[in-house]
Design an enzyme around this catalytic site. Structure first.
Site, PDB file in Angstrom:
ATOM      1  N   ARG A  11     -37.288  55.864  16.625  1.00  0.00           N
ATOM      2  CA  ARG A  11     -36.509  56.866  16.991  1.00  0.00           C
ATOM      3  C   ARG A  11     -35.280  57.177  16.244  1.00  0.00           C
ATOM      4  O   ARG A  11     -34.690  58.265  16.309  1.00  0.00           O
ATOM      5  CB  ARG A  11     -36.170  57.106  18.428  1.00  0.00           C
ATOM      6  CG  ARG A  11     -37.618  57.147  19.401  1.00  0.00           C
ATOM      7  CD  ARG A  11     -38.352  58.245  18.746  1.00  0.00           C
ATOM      8  NE  ARG A  11     -39.463  58.303  20.029  1.00  0.00           N
ATOM      9  CZ  ARG A  11     -40.699  57.740  20.096  1.00  0.00           C
ATOM     10  NH1 ARG A  11     -41.209  56.942  19.105  1.00  0.00           N
ATOM     11  NH2 ARG A  11     -41.626  57.864  20.910  1.00  0.00           N
ATOM     12  N   CYS A 186      -5.240  47.990  34.098  1.00  0.00           N
ATOM     13  CA  CYS A 186      -6.211  48.562  34.955  1.00  0.00           C
ATOM     14  C   CYS A 186      -6.087  47.855  36.479  1.00  0.00           C
ATOM     15  O   CYS A 186      -6.083  48.881  37.381  1.00  0.00           O
ATOM     16  CB  CYS A 186      -7.712  48.034  34.641  1.00  0.00           C
ATOM     17  SG  CYS A 186      -8.287  48.674  33.132  1.00  0.00           S
ATOM     18  N   CYS A 246       0.899  48.809   7.310  1.00  0.00           N
ATOM     19  CA  CYS A 246       0.156  49.124   6.168  1.00  0.00           C
ATOM     20  C   CYS A 246       0.813  49.490   5.011  1.00  0.00           C
ATOM     21  O   CYS A 246       0.368  50.105   3.889  1.00  0.00           O
ATOM     22  CB  CYS A 246      -1.101  50.238   6.575  1.00  0.00           C
ATOM     23  SG  CYS A 246      -0.197  51.747   6.616  1.00  0.00           S
TER      24      CYS A 246
HETATM   25 ZN   LIG Z   1      -0.109  52.194   9.158  1.00  0.00          ZN
END
Ligand SMILES: [Zn+2]
Length: 249
Positions: A11, A186, A246
Protein backbone atom coordinates in the site's frame (compact mmCIF):
# COMPACT_ATOMS: atom_id res chain seq x y z
CA UNK A 1 12.81 -6.49 -1.78
CA UNK A 2 11.56 -10.07 -1.52
CA UNK A 3 7.97 -11.15 -2.16
CA UNK A 4 6.84 -10.94 1.46
CA UNK A 5 8.14 -7.36 1.62
CA UNK A 6 6.46 -6.41 -1.65
CA UNK A 7 3.21 -7.69 -0.12
CA UNK A 8 3.65 -6.15 3.32
CA UNK A 9 4.48 -2.72 1.92
CA UNK A 10 2.22 -2.89 -1.14
CA UNK A 11 0.00 0.00 0.00
CA UNK A 12 3.02 2.27 0.13
CA UNK A 13 4.41 0.93 -3.13
CA UNK A 14 1.07 1.66 -4.82
CA UNK A 15 1.49 5.33 -4.03
CA UNK A 16 3.05 6.99 -7.08
CA UNK A 17 5.14 9.30 -4.92
CA UNK A 18 6.45 6.36 -2.93
CA UNK A 19 6.85 3.33 -5.17
CA UNK A 20 9.45 0.62 -4.66
CA UNK A 21 12.19 3.21 -4.53
CA UNK A 22 10.68 5.13 -1.62
CA UNK A 23 10.02 1.94 0.30
CA UNK A 24 13.60 0.81 -0.28
CA UNK A 25 14.84 4.07 1.18
CA UNK A 26 12.70 3.46 4.26
CA UNK A 27 14.06 -0.07 4.61
CA UNK A 28 17.58 1.33 4.45
CA UNK A 29 16.79 4.19 6.85
CA UNK A 30 17.68 4.66 10.49
CA UNK A 31 15.47 6.73 12.79
CA UNK A 32 16.45 7.80 16.29
CA UNK A 33 13.57 8.38 18.71
CA UNK A 34 14.40 10.14 21.95
CA UNK A 35 11.64 9.42 24.45
CA UNK A 36 9.25 6.44 24.48
CA UNK A 37 6.31 8.25 26.04
CA UNK A 38 3.10 9.73 24.66
CA UNK A 39 4.76 10.97 21.45
CA UNK A 40 7.41 8.29 21.04
CA UNK A 41 4.89 5.41 21.26
CA UNK A 42 2.75 6.30 18.23
CA UNK A 43 5.75 7.61 16.30
CA UNK A 44 7.63 4.34 16.81
CA UNK A 45 4.59 2.21 15.96
CA UNK A 46 4.15 3.93 12.60
CA UNK A 47 7.84 3.88 11.76
CA UNK A 48 8.00 0.15 12.53
CA UNK A 49 4.79 -0.69 10.68
CA UNK A 50 5.95 1.37 7.68
CA UNK A 51 9.21 -0.57 7.52
CA UNK A 52 11.90 1.85 8.62
CA UNK A 53 14.85 -0.55 8.67
CA UNK A 54 16.39 0.48 11.92
CA UNK A 55 14.83 2.27 14.87
CA UNK A 56 16.80 3.29 17.92
CA UNK A 57 14.56 4.25 20.82
CA UNK A 58 15.95 5.71 24.05
CA UNK A 59 14.15 6.23 27.34
CA UNK A 60 15.41 5.79 30.89
CA UNK A 61 11.99 5.41 32.54
CA UNK A 62 9.92 2.41 33.51
CA UNK A 63 6.26 2.04 32.61
CA UNK A 64 3.94 3.48 35.22
CA UNK A 65 0.18 2.97 35.54
CA UNK A 66 -0.41 6.66 34.74
CA UNK A 67 1.33 6.17 31.35
CA UNK A 68 -1.24 3.69 30.04
CA UNK A 69 -3.83 6.42 29.32
CA UNK A 70 -1.81 7.52 26.25
CA UNK A 71 1.43 5.55 25.81
CA UNK A 72 -0.01 3.01 23.42
CA UNK A 73 2.99 0.71 23.09
CA UNK A 74 2.39 -0.54 26.63
CA UNK A 75 -0.10 -2.98 28.08
CA UNK A 76 -1.37 -3.42 31.58
CA UNK A 77 1.26 -6.11 32.09
CA UNK A 78 4.03 -3.67 31.06
CA UNK A 79 3.79 -1.67 34.30
CA UNK A 80 7.13 -1.76 36.06
CA UNK A 81 9.10 -2.76 32.96
CA UNK A 82 11.75 -0.51 31.38
CA UNK A 83 10.02 1.48 28.63
CA UNK A 84 12.72 0.96 26.00
CA UNK A 85 12.66 -2.85 26.37
CA UNK A 86 8.84 -3.00 26.46
CA UNK A 87 8.76 -0.78 23.37
CA UNK A 88 11.17 -3.07 21.54
CA UNK A 89 8.99 -6.12 22.28
CA UNK A 90 5.84 -4.36 21.09
CA UNK A 91 7.47 -3.06 17.90
CA UNK A 92 8.92 -6.50 17.14
CA UNK A 93 5.41 -7.95 17.35
CA UNK A 94 4.19 -5.38 14.80
CA UNK A 95 7.05 -5.89 12.36
CA UNK A 96 9.77 -8.45 13.14
CA UNK A 97 11.79 -7.28 10.12
CA UNK A 98 12.64 -3.98 11.71
CA UNK A 99 15.79 -3.83 13.76
CA UNK A 100 14.93 -2.08 17.02
CA UNK A 101 17.71 -0.93 19.31
CA UNK A 102 16.34 -0.24 22.79
CA UNK A 103 18.36 2.03 25.07
CA UNK A 104 17.13 2.15 28.65
CA UNK A 105 18.83 5.41 29.41
CA UNK A 106 18.43 9.14 29.10
CA UNK A 107 21.12 9.61 26.45
CA UNK A 108 23.28 12.69 26.88
CA UNK A 109 26.73 14.10 26.18
CA UNK A 110 29.01 12.19 23.78
CA UNK A 111 26.60 9.25 23.84
CA UNK A 112 23.76 11.38 22.48
CA UNK A 113 26.13 12.86 19.93
CA UNK A 114 27.09 9.41 18.61
CA UNK A 115 23.45 8.31 18.43
CA UNK A 116 22.52 11.38 16.38
CA UNK A 117 25.52 10.97 14.08
CA UNK A 118 24.45 7.38 13.34
CA UNK A 119 20.84 8.29 12.46
CA UNK A 120 19.29 9.57 9.22
CA UNK A 121 16.43 11.35 10.99
CA UNK A 122 15.89 12.28 14.64
CA UNK A 123 12.55 12.49 16.44
CA UNK A 124 12.40 14.57 19.59
CA UNK A 125 9.70 12.89 21.65
CA UNK A 126 11.16 14.04 24.96
CA UNK A 127 9.41 16.00 27.67
CA UNK A 128 12.02 18.40 28.99
CA UNK A 129 13.97 21.38 27.70
CA UNK A 130 17.40 20.09 28.75
CA UNK A 131 17.01 17.06 26.48
CA UNK A 132 15.41 19.10 23.69
CA UNK A 133 18.32 21.55 23.61
CA UNK A 134 21.01 18.86 23.87
CA UNK A 135 19.38 16.94 21.04
CA UNK A 136 19.08 20.10 18.95
CA UNK A 137 22.78 20.87 19.41
CA UNK A 138 23.73 17.36 18.32
CA UNK A 139 21.47 17.64 15.25
CA UNK A 140 23.05 21.00 14.38
CA UNK A 141 26.56 19.54 14.78
CA UNK A 142 25.85 16.50 12.62
CA UNK A 143 23.39 18.16 10.23
CA UNK A 144 20.59 15.72 10.89
CA UNK A 145 16.94 16.57 10.27
CA UNK A 146 15.09 17.02 13.57
CA UNK A 147 11.37 16.34 13.88
CA UNK A 148 10.21 17.98 17.06
CA UNK A 149 6.93 17.33 18.86
CA UNK A 150 5.37 18.50 22.11
CA UNK A 151 2.04 17.89 23.81
CA UNK A 152 0.71 19.20 27.10
CA UNK A 153 -2.89 19.66 28.29
CA UNK A 154 -4.79 20.14 25.00
CA UNK A 155 -1.94 21.92 23.20
CA UNK A 156 0.29 20.27 20.66
CA UNK A 157 3.24 21.55 18.65
CA UNK A 158 5.02 20.12 15.65
CA UNK A 159 8.09 21.46 13.85
CA UNK A 160 10.76 20.15 11.51
CA UNK A 161 14.28 21.56 11.39
CA UNK A 162 16.05 20.31 8.28
CA UNK A 163 19.55 20.93 9.52
CA UNK A 164 21.07 19.38 6.41
CA UNK A 165 20.41 22.81 4.93
CA UNK A 166 22.73 25.65 5.86
CA UNK A 167 19.87 28.17 6.04
CA UNK A 168 17.70 26.06 8.32
CA UNK A 169 16.43 27.36 11.64
CA UNK A 170 17.11 25.13 14.64
CA UNK A 171 14.99 24.40 17.70
CA UNK A 172 16.85 27.06 19.68
CA UNK A 173 16.15 29.74 17.05
CA UNK A 174 12.52 29.24 18.04
CA UNK A 175 12.95 28.52 21.76
CA UNK A 176 16.28 30.10 22.80
CA UNK A 177 18.34 28.19 25.34
CA UNK A 178 18.65 31.34 27.44
CA UNK A 179 14.89 31.55 27.74
CA UNK A 180 14.51 30.08 31.20
CA UNK A 181 11.46 28.12 30.22
CA UNK A 182 10.15 25.86 32.91
CA UNK A 183 9.26 22.31 32.10
CA UNK A 184 5.60 21.69 32.61
CA UNK A 185 5.13 18.07 33.50
CA UNK A 186 2.16 15.96 32.45
CA UNK A 187 2.05 14.85 36.09
CA UNK A 188 0.99 18.35 37.10
CA UNK A 189 -0.80 19.69 34.04
CA UNK A 190 -2.48 16.64 32.55
CA UNK A 191 -2.45 15.68 28.90
CA UNK A 192 -5.28 14.80 26.55
CA UNK A 193 -4.71 11.21 25.46
CA UNK A 194 -5.32 11.41 21.67
CA UNK A 195 -3.36 14.66 21.40
CA UNK A 196 -0.13 12.73 21.94
CA UNK A 197 -1.26 10.29 19.25
CA UNK A 198 -1.98 13.14 16.84
CA UNK A 199 1.38 14.84 17.28
CA UNK A 200 3.42 11.63 17.50
CA UNK A 201 1.79 10.30 14.34
CA UNK A 202 2.54 13.52 12.49
CA UNK A 203 6.16 13.23 13.64
CA UNK A 204 6.22 9.77 12.08
CA UNK A 205 4.71 11.15 8.87
CA UNK A 206 7.36 13.88 8.57
CA UNK A 207 10.16 11.42 9.41
CA UNK A 208 8.96 8.93 6.79
CA UNK A 209 8.74 11.67 4.16
CA UNK A 210 12.28 12.78 5.00
CA UNK A 211 13.61 9.21 4.78
CA UNK A 212 11.78 8.44 1.54
CA UNK A 213 12.56 11.85 0.07
CA UNK A 214 8.96 12.60 -0.88
CA UNK A 215 6.59 15.55 -0.65
CA UNK A 216 7.04 18.89 1.02
CA UNK A 217 8.17 18.82 4.62
CA UNK A 218 7.12 21.05 7.45
CA UNK A 219 10.62 22.58 7.67
CA UNK A 220 10.39 26.35 8.18
CA UNK A 221 7.00 26.21 9.84
CA UNK A 222 5.66 25.50 13.32
CA UNK A 223 2.22 23.96 13.61
CA UNK A 224 0.18 24.35 16.74
CA UNK A 225 -2.89 22.27 17.48
CA UNK A 226 -5.54 23.19 20.02
CA UNK A 227 -7.23 19.82 20.47
CA UNK A 228 -9.91 21.21 22.78
CA UNK A 229 -11.27 23.54 20.11
CA UNK A 230 -10.08 21.60 17.05
CA UNK A 231 -7.98 24.45 15.72
CA UNK A 232 -4.68 24.43 13.87
CA UNK A 233 -2.36 27.39 13.50
CA UNK A 234 0.81 27.58 11.43
CA UNK A 235 3.54 30.16 11.87
CA UNK A 236 6.74 30.67 9.90
CA UNK A 237 9.99 29.83 11.63
CA UNK A 238 13.08 31.78 10.70
CA UNK A 239 16.69 31.25 11.47
CA UNK A 240 17.92 33.55 14.24
CA UNK A 241 21.36 34.86 13.13
CA UNK A 242 22.25 35.32 16.82
CA UNK A 243 21.10 31.87 17.91
CA UNK A 244 23.61 30.43 20.39
CA UNK A 245 23.08 26.88 19.14
CA UNK A 246 23.46 27.22 15.36
CA UNK A 247 25.33 30.50 14.89
CA UNK A 248 28.71 28.94 14.12
CA UNK A 249 27.45 26.07 12.04
ZN1 LIG B 1 19.39 28.17 15.91
Amino acid sequence: MHDAQLLRYSRHILLDEFGVEGQQKLLAGHALIIGAGGLGCPAALYLAAAGVGRITIADGDTVDATNLQRQILYRDASVGLPKAAAAKDALGAVNPEVEVVALGERAQGPRLDALVAAADVVLDCSDNFATRHALNRACVAHRRPLVSGAAIRFDGQLAVFDLRRADSACYACLFPEALEAEDVACAVMGVFSPLTGTIGTLQAAEAIKLLAGIGTGLAGRLQMFDALHAQWRTVRVQRDPDCAACRES
